[in-house]
Design a protein around this motif. Structure first.
Motif, PDB file in Angstrom:
ATOM      1  N   LEU A 141       0.820  -0.965  -0.198  1.00 12.06           N
ATOM      2  CA  LEU A 141       0.155  -0.135  -0.032  1.00 12.06           C
ATOM      3  C   LEU A 141       0.650   1.274   0.013  1.00 12.06           C
ATOM      4  O   LEU A 141       0.317   2.536  -0.800  1.00 12.06           O
ATOM      5  N   SER A 142       2.161   1.101   0.536  1.00  6.00           N
ATOM      6  CA  SER A 142       2.590   2.039   0.490  1.00  6.00           C
ATOM      7  C   SER A 142       3.583   2.495  -0.604  1.00  6.00           C
ATOM      8  O   SER A 142       4.151   4.055  -0.889  1.00  6.00           O
ATOM      9  N   SER A 158       3.308   6.315  -4.992  1.00  3.26           N
ATOM     10  CA  SER A 158       4.100   6.832  -6.188  1.00  3.26           C
ATOM     11  C   SER A 158       3.176   7.289  -6.757  1.00  3.26           C
ATOM     12  O   SER A 158       2.290   7.848  -7.195  1.00  3.26           O
ATOM     13  N   SER A 159       3.998   8.022  -7.777  1.00  3.87           N
ATOM     14  CA  SER A 159       2.678   8.619  -8.812  1.00  3.87           C
ATOM     15  C   SER A 159       2.018   7.851  -9.773  1.00  3.87           C
ATOM     16  O   SER A 159       2.023   6.677  -9.863  1.00  3.87           O
ATOM     17  N   TYR A 160       0.786   8.980 -10.996  1.00  4.94           N
ATOM     18  CA  TYR A 160       0.287   7.713 -11.669  1.00  4.94           C
ATOM     19  C   TYR A 160       1.154   7.495 -12.754  1.00  4.94           C
ATOM     20  O   TYR A 160       0.289   6.531 -13.731  1.00  4.94           O
ATOM     21  N   THR A 161       2.158   8.248 -13.196  1.00  7.41           N
ATOM     22  CA  THR A 161       3.224   7.401 -14.065  1.00  7.41           C
ATOM     23  C   THR A 161       3.926   6.310 -13.941  1.00  7.41           C
ATOM     24  O   THR A 161       4.438   6.105 -14.821  1.00  7.41           O
ATOM     25  N   ASP A 162       4.229   5.793 -12.620  1.00  4.74           N
ATOM     26  CA  ASP A 162       5.045   4.419 -12.381  1.00  4.74           C
ATOM     27  C   ASP A 162       4.116   3.828 -12.707  1.00  4.74           C
ATOM     28  O   ASP A 162       4.926   2.698 -12.907  1.00  4.74           O
ATOM     29  N   LEU A 163       2.622   3.660 -12.319  1.00  5.47           N
ATOM     30  CA  LEU A 163       2.007   2.656 -12.702  1.00  5.47           C
ATOM     31  C   LEU A 163       0.305   2.444 -13.633  1.00  5.47           C
ATOM     32  O   LEU A 163      -0.198   2.815 -12.842  1.00  5.47           O
ATOM     33  N   GLN A 164       1.518   2.297 -15.014  1.00  8.88           N
ATOM     34  CA  GLN A 164       0.778   3.433 -15.959  1.00  8.88           C
ATOM     35  C   GLN A 164      -0.667   2.647 -16.311  1.00  8.88           C
ATOM     36  O   GLN A 164      -1.316   2.781 -16.584  1.00  8.88           O
ATOM     37  N   ASP A 165      -0.446   0.844 -16.402  1.00 11.41           N
ATOM     38  CA  ASP A 165      -1.074   0.202 -16.531  1.00 11.41           C
ATOM     39  C   ASP A 165      -2.101   0.043 -15.600  1.00 11.41           C
ATOM     40  O   ASP A 165      -3.283  -0.594 -16.034  1.00 11.41           O
ATOM     41  N   TYR A 166      -2.191   0.047 -14.188  1.00  8.78           N
ATOM     42  CA  TYR A 166      -3.042   0.410 -13.309  1.00  8.78           C
ATOM     43  C   TYR A 166      -3.484   1.549 -13.172  1.00  8.78           C
ATOM     44  O   TYR A 166      -3.906   1.821 -11.918  1.00  8.78           O
ATOM     45  N   THR A 167      -2.993   2.322 -13.328  1.00  9.91           N
ATOM     46  CA  THR A 167      -3.384   3.933 -12.445  1.00  9.91           C
ATOM     47  C   THR A 167      -5.554   4.032 -13.670  1.00  9.91           C
ATOM     48  O   THR A 167      -4.911   3.737 -14.612  1.00  9.91           O
ATOM     49  N   VAL A 180      -5.236   7.781 -10.862  1.00 11.66           N
ATOM     50  CA  VAL A 180      -5.790   7.176  -9.384  1.00 11.66           C
ATOM     51  C   VAL A 180      -4.591   6.094  -9.722  1.00 11.66           C
ATOM     52  O   VAL A 180      -5.080   5.036 -10.646  1.00 11.66           O
ATOM     53  N   PRO A 181      -3.295   5.335  -9.429  1.00  9.48           N
ATOM     54  CA  PRO A 181      -2.652   4.408  -9.121  1.00  9.48           C
ATOM     55  C   PRO A 181      -3.513   3.632  -8.401  1.00  9.48           C
ATOM     56  O   PRO A 181      -3.903   3.497  -6.900  1.00  9.48           O
ATOM     57  N   ALA A 182      -4.184   1.935  -9.494  1.00  8.14           N
ATOM     58  CA  ALA A 182      -4.467   0.929  -8.240  1.00  8.14           C
ATOM     59  C   ALA A 182      -5.262   1.432  -7.135  1.00  8.14           C
ATOM     60  O   ALA A 182      -4.926   0.790  -6.077  1.00  8.14           O
ATOM     61  N   ASN A 217       0.449   4.591   9.431  1.00  6.42           N
ATOM     62  CA  ASN A 217      -0.052   5.456   9.468  1.00  6.42           C
ATOM     63  C   ASN A 217       0.008   7.091   8.242  1.00  6.42           C
ATOM     64  O   ASN A 217      -0.469   7.636   7.952  1.00  6.42           O
ATOM     65  N   GLU A 218       1.453   6.866   7.633  1.00  6.09           N
ATOM     66  CA  GLU A 218       2.350   7.752   7.183  1.00  6.09           C
ATOM     67  C   GLU A 218       1.228   7.455   5.271  1.00  6.09           C
ATOM     68  O   GLU A 218       0.939   8.814   4.890  1.00  6.09           O
ATOM     69  N   CYS A 219       1.069   6.233   5.505  1.00  3.93           N
ATOM     70  CA  CYS A 219       0.105   6.210   4.589  1.00  3.93           C
ATOM     71  C   CYS A 219      -1.286   6.999   4.378  1.00  3.93           C
ATOM     72  O   CYS A 219      -1.445   6.909   3.017  1.00  3.93           O
TER      73      CYS A 219
END
Length: 599
Positions: A232-233, A238-247, A251-253, A280-282
């Motif tokens: 989850l962290s 991550s930015s939405y460009t890091d997980l393009q296939d799952y954004t 909104v990432p995944a 908590n940070e998440c």
């Protein structure tokens, strides 16, 4: 339905077009019956049909079934398609079986054999089709036949990612059919480690599977907490460009985030300070992102972002350990109370109801009282109004009880019938729980009966009488109040019951006033007698015999009522018996006996 490609599926396309062009139900039935006869002849004919032709006719049968017509043939041809090496033919066969074949069909043995063959295939597409079929029509027989093979596909390092996704959901289906198929032990750590998989599709399916296992084996799978927090962290930071296939709309995944947060809600807050701090940070990151300007104006973006936000707030409520997070979550929900989207207003009220149970956030929730009262008055959706009532009930304390009860009584006059009974009970509970002045409590309950008498249960007015009997300081006020309430021409029958009982016990406390003399009290109560149900008339007759003890001067008038034919010859046996017994009692019993009577 699969896409129609090439000239080969022209017959199916023409048939679908013919159905759509039918002008009446009769024309449609005629065309369908003609096609069914043609397909039946093709299947029964001597000519051997190739795989493509079987696929075409099975596809037509599937379309006819989806139109709402029964199909009683073609199942064997669909099963035969499972042995084809061509994807499209095998796909149609599995699709037909998944939709039209029940779990107790005679063909299940043949289907299981084809499934076993496909599970051992080197073609991942064939394996996925077999797994999807198991997940759709799985039964106990399939559990026995393939229950040991599917988990191996899930944890094998050589398995294709798409197969792992299907295998995880297939194992979940089999586990729901038979929970001992995968007992905790050698498989546990390998399944939990799937949360660390590089492929987010596998992680998403694994999260659903582990969620199902945790319901039964929470202790054995508690190792998933650390991995879920870690995954989850990585997603929320991550930015939405890091997980393009799952954004999804920037909104990432979002679906995986929701699944992981739901999984974490099945356990208490992590004991490990490092894991707890990372979690908590998440949550703080999710709350911070909710305050950022939206990256898109499309509703899909806000839906995805809010889905993660609301689930994160649910986890904050579940943990109930960080006051700063609870207050921030409460403030965030407060912003949705006036949102134009009905669903968001509903979810905000629901979340605040849960937050009102925490000592850390209850004061923050009460700050929104005015907004919630406004929603109760102006909201058009009844389900949202009901949640507003629930929240007012939850946030009520000794300081705001009178104000909240007054608002609920005002709304009760125009409330929907579906929520009136629940509201009446809530008002009655609040009035008793926070009553410092029992005259206010008495006024509240009588107002409740006046406004919504049909929805006041026996438990409510029984409790009123019980409290009045046990409190000397309110008995005179209660007698005076119910006497005044009974003077209304539209007095509810529940008010008559309360008035009859209280005046029968404490009517003497107001008898000194000429306006409420014994005779006036008796005539007022008896004016309601003919219009009441037999149970209420029985209660009033008990009040009359008590009046003979309290007010001997009106004994003659009461005896005259008792001996009237209306009562002595009443068709209701209970009324007749009471009249006879009370009349005799008033004649032979001494005042010492009457004073001891309790009803």
């Amino acid at each position: 339905m699969p896409a129609v490609k090439g000239e080969g599926m022209r017959g199916l396309a023409v048939f679908i077009s013919d159905i759509r062009n039918c002008k009446s139900k009769e024309a449609e039935m005629k065309r369908i019956n003609k096609e069914l006869a043609n397909i039946r002849n093709k299947f029964k004919g001597d000519k051997q049909l190739d795989g493509y032709q079987k696929k075409k006719y099975v596809c037509k049968l599937l379309f006819i079934f989806l139109l709402g017509h029964d199909i009683d043939f073609g199942h064997m041809e669909a099963v035969n398609l499972l042995s084809s090496n061509k994807y499209t033919e095998k796909q149609i066969g599995y699709l037909f079986i998944s939709v039209l074949v029940s779990a107790n069909s005679n063909l299940i043995k043949l289907i299981i054999q084809s499934i076993k063959n496909d599970l051992s295939s080197r073609n991942p597409i064939h394996v996925c089709l077999a797994l999807q079929c198991i997940a759709n029509i799985g039964n106990d027989e399939m559990v026995e036949a393939v229950g040991k093979e599917v988990p191996k596909l899930l944890v094998s390092p050589d398995t294709n990612d798409s197969v792992k996704q299907c295998a995880a959901l297939c194992v979940l289906k089999l586990f729901r059919l038979k929970t001992d198929i995968l007992p905790p032990g050698e498989w546990t750590s390998r399944i939990v480690q799937l949360l660390n998989d590089k492929h987010l599709g596998v992680v998403t399916s694994a999260a659903s599977l582990i969620h199902g296992f945790v319901h039964y084996f929470a202790e054995e799978y508690k190792g998933c907490v650390q991995l879920a927090v870690s995954r989850l962290s990585r997603i929320v930071t991550s930015s939405y460009t890091d997980l393009q296939d799952y954004t999804y709309y920037f909104v990432p995944a979002p679906w995986l985030c929701v699944k992981l947060i739901k999984l974490l809600q099945m356990y208490p807050p992590p004991d490990d300070p490092a894991v707890f701090g990372r979690l908590n940070e998440c949550l703080e990151t999710i709350l911070n992102k909710a305050q950022e300007p939206p990256k898109s104006k499309k509703v899909q973006h806000s839906n995805a972002r809010n889905a993660v936000l609301f689930e994160a707030i649910n986890l904050i409520i579940h943990m109930d350990s960080e006051q700063s997070l609870l207050i921030r979550g409460c403030n965030q929900l407060g912003q949705f109370l006036t949102h134009k989207e009905t669903n968001l207003r509903y979810l905000a009220l629901e979340g605040l109801c849960l937050m009102s149970n925490s000592e850390f956030s209850v004061d923050a929730v009460r700050k929104h009282q005015e907004t919630v009262v406004g929603a109760l008055k102006t909201e058009r959706d009844v389900s949202v109004r009901q949640r507003a009532v629930d929240l007012l009930y939850a946030m009520c304390d000794k300081n705001n009880a009178e104000e909240i009860v007054a608002e609920m009584l005002t709304y009760l006059e125009t409330a929907d019938y579906s929520i009136k009974e629940e509201m009446v009970l809530k008002v009655a509970i609040l009035a008793e729980k926070f009553a410092t002045d029992y005259s206010w409590y008495m006024d509240t309950i009588l107002t409740l009966i006046r406004i919504a008498g049909d929805y006041v249960s026996e438990e409510v007015w029984f409790r009123v009488i019980q409290i009045v009997i046990n409190r000397d300081d309110i008995q005179g006020y209660a007698a005076k109040t119910v006497f005044e309430a009974l003077q209304s021409p539209s007095c509810h029958e529940n008010m008559v019951k309360v008035g009859g009982y209280i005046l029968g016990e404490f009517g003497n406390l107001i008898a000194g006033d000429p306006r409420s003399s014994p005779m006036v009290q008796f005539k007022l109560l008896h004016s309601k007698f003919p219009l009441c149900a037999s149970s209420t008339r029985g209660l009033l007759m008990s009040t009359y015999i008590k009046f003979i003890n309290l007010f001997p001067e009106i004994k003659g008038h009461i005896q005259e009522i008792m001996r009237s034919d209306t009562n002595l010859k009443n068709s209701d046996a209970e009324i007749q018996q009471r009249a006879l017994e009370y009349l005799k009692l008033s004649t032979v019993a001494s005042p010492d006996v009457l004073v001891r009577l309790t009803f």
